[in-house]
Design a protein around this motif. Structure first.
Motif, PDB file in Angstrom:
ATOM      1  N   LEU A  55       0.848  -1.192   0.000  1.00 41.66           N
ATOM      2  CA  LEU A  55       0.000   0.000   0.000  1.00 41.66           C
ATOM      3  C   LEU A  55       0.885   1.243   0.000  1.00 41.66           C
ATOM      4  CD1 LEU A  55      -2.856   1.279   0.397  1.00 41.66           C
ATOM      5  CD2 LEU A  55      -2.435   1.126   2.863  1.00 41.66           C
ATOM      6  N   MET A  57       0.969   5.110   0.848  1.00 42.48           N
ATOM      7  CA  MET A  57       0.268   6.159   1.602  1.00 42.48           C
ATOM      8  C   MET A  57       1.175   7.377   1.611  1.00 42.48           C
ATOM      9  SD  MET A  57      -1.270   4.054   4.858  1.00 42.48           S
ATOM     10  CE  MET A  57       0.260   3.187   5.183  1.00 42.48           C
ATOM     11  N   GLU A  62       4.075   0.402   2.156  1.00 44.61           N
ATOM     12  CA  GLU A  62       3.982  -0.579   3.239  1.00 44.61           C
ATOM     13  C   GLU A  62       4.046  -1.973   2.648  1.00 44.61           C
ATOM     14  OE1 GLU A  62       1.410   0.277   6.639  1.00 44.61           O
ATOM     15  OE2 GLU A  62       0.452  -1.633   6.231  1.00 44.61           O
ATOM     16  N   CYS A  63       4.908  -2.795   3.203  1.00 42.79           N
ATOM     17  CA  CYS A  63       5.078  -4.172   2.731  1.00 42.79           C
ATOM     18  C   CYS A  63       3.798  -4.971   3.014  1.00 42.79           C
ATOM     19  CB  CYS A  63       6.266  -4.814   3.430  1.00 42.79           C
ATOM     20  SG  CYS A  63       6.419  -6.578   3.109  1.00 42.79           S
ATOM     21  N   PRO A  64       3.364  -5.780   2.048  1.00 41.07           N
ATOM     22  CA  PRO A  64       2.098  -6.503   2.240  1.00 41.07           C
ATOM     23  C   PRO A  64       2.171  -7.648   3.239  1.00 41.07           C
ATOM     24  CG  PRO A  64       3.093  -7.129   0.161  1.00 41.07           C
ATOM     25  CD  PRO A  64       3.923  -6.012   0.716  1.00 41.07           C
ATOM     26  N   LYS A  65       3.360  -8.048   3.643  1.00 39.38           N
ATOM     27  CA  LYS A  65       3.444  -9.224   4.512  1.00 39.38           C
ATOM     28  C   LYS A  65       3.518  -8.865   5.991  1.00 39.38           C
ATOM     29  CE  LYS A  65       3.779 -13.715   5.021  1.00 39.38           C
ATOM     30  NZ  LYS A  65       2.655 -14.580   4.695  1.00 39.38           N
ATOM     31  N   ASN A  67       3.857  -5.369   7.114  1.00 38.18           N
ATOM     32  CA  ASN A  67       3.505  -3.972   7.362  1.00 38.18           C
ATOM     33  C   ASN A  67       4.698  -3.071   7.684  1.00 38.18           C
ATOM     34  OD1 ASN A  67       1.310  -5.939   8.656  1.00 38.18           O
ATOM     35  ND2 ASN A  67       0.234  -4.291   7.625  1.00 38.18           N
ATOM     36  N   ARG A  79       9.470   1.890   9.499  1.00 40.80           N
ATOM     37  CA  ARG A  79       8.680   1.224  10.533  1.00 40.80           C
ATOM     38  C   ARG A  79       9.081  -0.247  10.604  1.00 40.80           C
ATOM     39  NH1 ARG A  79       4.221  -1.853  11.357  1.00 40.80           N
ATOM     40  NH2 ARG A  79       2.971  -1.252  13.140  1.00 40.80           N
TER      41      ARG A  79
ATOM     42  N   ARG B  33      -6.408  -5.673  -7.962  1.00 40.64           N
ATOM     43  CA  ARG B  33      -5.625  -4.631  -7.268  1.00 40.64           C
ATOM     44  C   ARG B  33      -6.519  -3.472  -6.813  1.00 40.64           C
ATOM     45  NH1 ARG B  33      -1.320  -3.201  -4.241  1.00 40.64           N
ATOM     46  NH2 ARG B  33      -0.762  -1.047  -4.600  1.00 40.64           N
ATOM     47  N   LYS B  34      -7.456  -3.094  -7.663  1.00 44.14           N
ATOM     48  CA  LYS B  34      -8.322  -1.956  -7.319  1.00 44.14           C
ATOM     49  C   LYS B  34      -9.143  -2.260  -6.056  1.00 44.14           C
ATOM     50  CE  LYS B  34     -11.737   0.980  -9.688  1.00 44.14           C
ATOM     51  NZ  LYS B  34     -11.054   2.250  -9.670  1.00 44.14           N
ATOM     52  N   LYS B  37      -6.740  -2.393  -3.015  1.00 44.96           N
ATOM     53  CA  LYS B  37      -6.336  -1.046  -2.592  1.00 44.96           C
ATOM     54  C   LYS B  37      -7.417  -0.395  -1.743  1.00 44.96           C
ATOM     55  CE  LYS B  37      -4.600   2.293  -5.052  1.00 44.96           C
ATOM     56  NZ  LYS B  37      -4.355   3.171  -6.221  1.00 44.96           N
ATOM     57  N   MET B  40      -7.468  -1.969   1.709  1.00 48.46           N
ATOM     58  CA  MET B  40      -6.296  -1.670   2.547  1.00 48.46           C
ATOM     59  C   MET B  40      -6.313  -0.257   3.123  1.00 48.46           C
ATOM     60  SD  MET B  40      -3.013  -3.513   0.701  1.00 48.46           S
ATOM     61  CE  MET B  40      -3.102  -2.625  -0.844  1.00 48.46           C
ATOM     62  N   GLN B  41      -7.207   0.591   2.641  1.00 48.06           N
ATOM     63  CA  GLN B  41      -7.173   1.995   3.061  1.00 48.06           C
ATOM     64  C   GLN B  41      -7.304   2.135   4.577  1.00 48.06           C
ATOM     65  OE1 GLN B  41      -6.263   4.559   1.151  1.00 48.06           O
ATOM     66  NE2 GLN B  41      -5.974   2.930  -0.372  1.00 48.06           N
ATOM     67  N   ARG B  42      -6.534   3.037   5.148  1.00 46.29           N
ATOM     68  CA  ARG B  42      -6.510   3.242   6.595  1.00 46.29           C
ATOM     69  C   ARG B  42      -7.432   4.399   6.987  1.00 46.29           C
ATOM     70  NH1 ARG B  42      -1.709   0.379   7.198  1.00 46.29           N
ATOM     71  NH2 ARG B  42      -2.211  -1.310   5.783  1.00 46.29           N
ATOM     72  N   GLY B  99       0.019  -2.081  12.788  1.00 45.03           N
ATOM     73  CA  GLY B  99      -0.026  -0.697  12.315  1.00 45.03           C
ATOM     74  C   GLY B  99      -1.213  -0.410  11.420  1.00 45.03           C
ATOM     75  N   THR B 100      -2.233  -1.250  11.499  1.00 44.44           N
ATOM     76  CA  THR B 100      -3.370  -1.091  10.594  1.00 44.44           C
ATOM     77  C   THR B 100      -4.614  -0.518  11.281  1.00 44.44           C
ATOM     78  OG1 THR B 100      -3.901  -3.400  11.032  1.00 44.44           O
ATOM     79  CG2 THR B 100      -2.707  -2.922   8.994  1.00 44.44           C
ATOM     80  N   ARG B 103      -4.931   5.132  11.131  1.00 48.28           N
ATOM     81  CA  ARG B 103      -4.118   5.662  10.028  1.00 48.28           C
ATOM     82  C   ARG B 103      -2.895   6.403  10.584  1.00 48.28           C
ATOM     83  NH1 ARG B 103      -4.519   7.045   4.611  1.00 48.28           N
ATOM     84  NH2 ARG B 103      -3.295   8.863   4.028  1.00 48.28           N
ATOM     85  N   PRO B 287      -2.573  -9.392   5.569  1.00 50.55           N
ATOM     86  CA  PRO B 287      -2.409  -8.680   6.841  1.00 50.55           C
ATOM     87  C   PRO B 287      -2.470  -7.163   6.719  1.00 50.55           C
ATOM     88  CG  PRO B 287      -0.454  -9.991   6.303  1.00 50.55           C
ATOM     89  CD  PRO B 287      -1.393 -10.162   5.179  1.00 50.55           C
ATOM     90  N   MET B 288      -2.471  -6.652   5.497  1.00 49.38           N
ATOM     91  CA  MET B 288      -2.548  -5.203   5.294  1.00 49.38           C
ATOM     92  C   MET B 288      -3.958  -4.661   5.479  1.00 49.38           C
ATOM     93  SD  MET B 288       0.402  -4.116   3.787  1.00 49.38           S
ATOM     94  CE  MET B 288      -0.102  -2.849   2.664  1.00 49.38           C
TER      95      MET B 288
END
Lengths: 103, 363
Positions: A55, A57, A62-65, A67, A79, B33-34, B37, B40-42, B99-100, B103, B287-288
């Motif tokens: 992701l 931001m 941010e790494c997908p595995k 974070n 981080r 992907r869309k 994404k 995953m938004q925080r 960290g999710t 934000r 996990p994201m």
């Protein structure tokens, strides 16, 4: 150092990234919220996960595995669990194409 | 098969590395992907709301408990406070560690530190143990967060509903960390650059416990410990109940979270306490995705997953007999059927797992 044509500028949405493979190397190419383009190595320095599924931001990816986060402009690890910085590559945009200077 | 050795220095850990298991790629359901994404938004808003409810509820319940102390009328308020302290802190530790949840980074970090203290985990050590848990989920000897080791010790599992095993393990480790930093085992997954932080966190936690015990002795009352420390025991049952369901009775040493993780539909109160980690296959696969988006992620990928258990009771009815069978046959595990819409399990992903291909082991 050769400049490699990586993608078209409109291949990447703003605040997003794509994966680009060249030979045995894999890269991540970023489109920042300000419209700038950046490139880093494509695998997270923590455990070799492709960042392209992560992701973006602002100026962080941010790494997908796990974070972990990097500033993709400088490659700086921001981080945990990432501790080692990402390698970055110079980028230029010409004629609507994004070029990476590959080491 | 030889008995499993869960030591990070044992033969199973060595085999996991040498066989290529630790470097293997995990199975993922394909999500555009869309869509991903968007998932995953925080956002700060859901976690701020939940944190106000959580900490506000704790202050209110503890306040009533103190006001009614030592009457037995205070008991229900302590029991409710205990669950928020000793169980909701587990999920807050977890989500904020990723960290999710928020934000804003400092909000994640603040709640992470508070929750780590309440759940009795060193915030520096456990950040790294959890990273390993995600890289090598239920790899014997490699994952430091395996809740049900095989053959299972049922008495210990039951005692831990009251936090007894966790607390017995916690305090000696806390003292060792405060004196000398991470233990030898912890140093296998905590990078050296973080060892000093492990020690500093342990000193802070230990100081708070010493001050609380000192206050209790000075007052001649366990009331201070009812507020700090003891709720990790009398309120632990909910996080142990939900935590066992995450992976209990399922496969180990596999690289497909559909085989080693469990999604369970739960009531809204448990989902608040657990912060939606009942969508556990989804969480491990992606996990994201923040806790508040997991129900939406579930809707997107559920056709590629085993059907979820419909309730906590149904999930226990499936898991507990499997755990009991593992007492006598530690290779046994539940291999759940996939719906016709799902991509089949890849046996070639699991060539390192003899029990995957032995019909007697998986049913």
């Amino acid at each position: 150092m050769p400049w490699i044509d990586a993608c078209a500028t409109d291949d990447i949405e703003e605040e997003d990234l794509i994966r680009f493979d060249h030979g045995s190397q894999t890269f991540a190419v970023y489109h920042s919220p300000e419209g700038e383009f950046y490139a880093t190595e494509g695998l997270c320095t923590h455990e070799n996960v492709h960042l392209c599924d992560g992701l973006v931001m602002g100026h962080l990816v941010e790494c997908p595995k796990h974070n972990g986060q990097f500033d993709y402009r400088t490659g700086e690890a921001m981080r945990p669990p990432v501790c080692v910085n990402l390698k970055t590559f110079p980028v230029k945009v010409e004629g609507g194409r994004v070029f990476i200077e590959v080491a | 098969m030889a008995r499993r050795d869960y030591s990070p220095f044992g033969p199973d850990a060595q085999r996991a590395v040498e066989s290529g298991l630790t470097a293997a790629e995990w199975y993922h359901t394909e999500v555009p992907r869309k869509v991903m994404k968007e998932l995953m938004q925080r956002s700060d808003q859901p976690a701020i709301r939940d944190t106000i409810i959580l900490y506000g509820g704790m202050i209110l319940l503890a306040g009533i408990g103190i006001a009614l102390w030592p009457s037995w009328w205070s008991a229900p308020f302590w029991l409710a406070y205990g669950v928020l302290y000793g169980s909701a802190s587990d999920s807050r530790w977890h989500e904020c560690g990723h960290g999710t949840a928020f934000r804003t980074p400092w909000m994640n970090n603040l709640v992470y530190e508070i929750a780590s203290f309440m759940i009795m985990r060193n915030s520096a050590t456990w950040r790294w143990s959890h990273a390993r848990h995600h890289s090598e989920t239920y790899f014997v000897g490699r994952d430091p967060e395996i809740a049900v080791m095989r053959p299972p010790e049922l008495a210990k599992l039951i005692l831990n509903f009251f936090g007894i095993i966790d607390v017995i393990r916690f305090f000696p480790t806390l003292i060792r960390n405060a004196i000398g930093g991470p233990t030898a085992e912890e140093r296998t997954f905590v990078p050296q650059s973080e060892w000093g932080k492990v020690q500093r966190v342990a000193i802070v936690h230990l100081s708070i416990y010493v001050a609380t015990i000192g206050l209790a002795l000075w007052q001649g009352s366990i009331l201070p410990l009812m507020v700090v420390g003891l709720p990790r025991m009398y309120g632990a049952w909910h996080h142990v109940m939900t935590g066992l369901l995450q992976h209990g009775g399922l496969a180990d040493n596999v690289v497909d979270h559909r085989l080693n993780s469990r999604t369970v539909y739960m009531n809204p109160i448990s989902r608040f306490i657990y912060w939606n980690m009942n969508y556990h296959v989804e969480h491990h696969m992606f996990p994201m995705v923040p806790y508040h988006a997991l129900p939406r992620l579930h809707e997107v990928i559920k056709n590629d997953l085993p059907p979820p258990n419909r309730s906590i009771a149904e999930a226990f009815a499936e898991m507990w007999p499997a755990i009991k069978r593992q007492v006598l046959n530690e290779d046994y595990f539940l291999k759940r059927d996939l719906p016709p819409t799902a991509k089949p399990y890849r046996e070639d992903f699991h060539q390192y797992v003899p029990s995957m291909t032995r019909p007697a082991a998986a049913e």
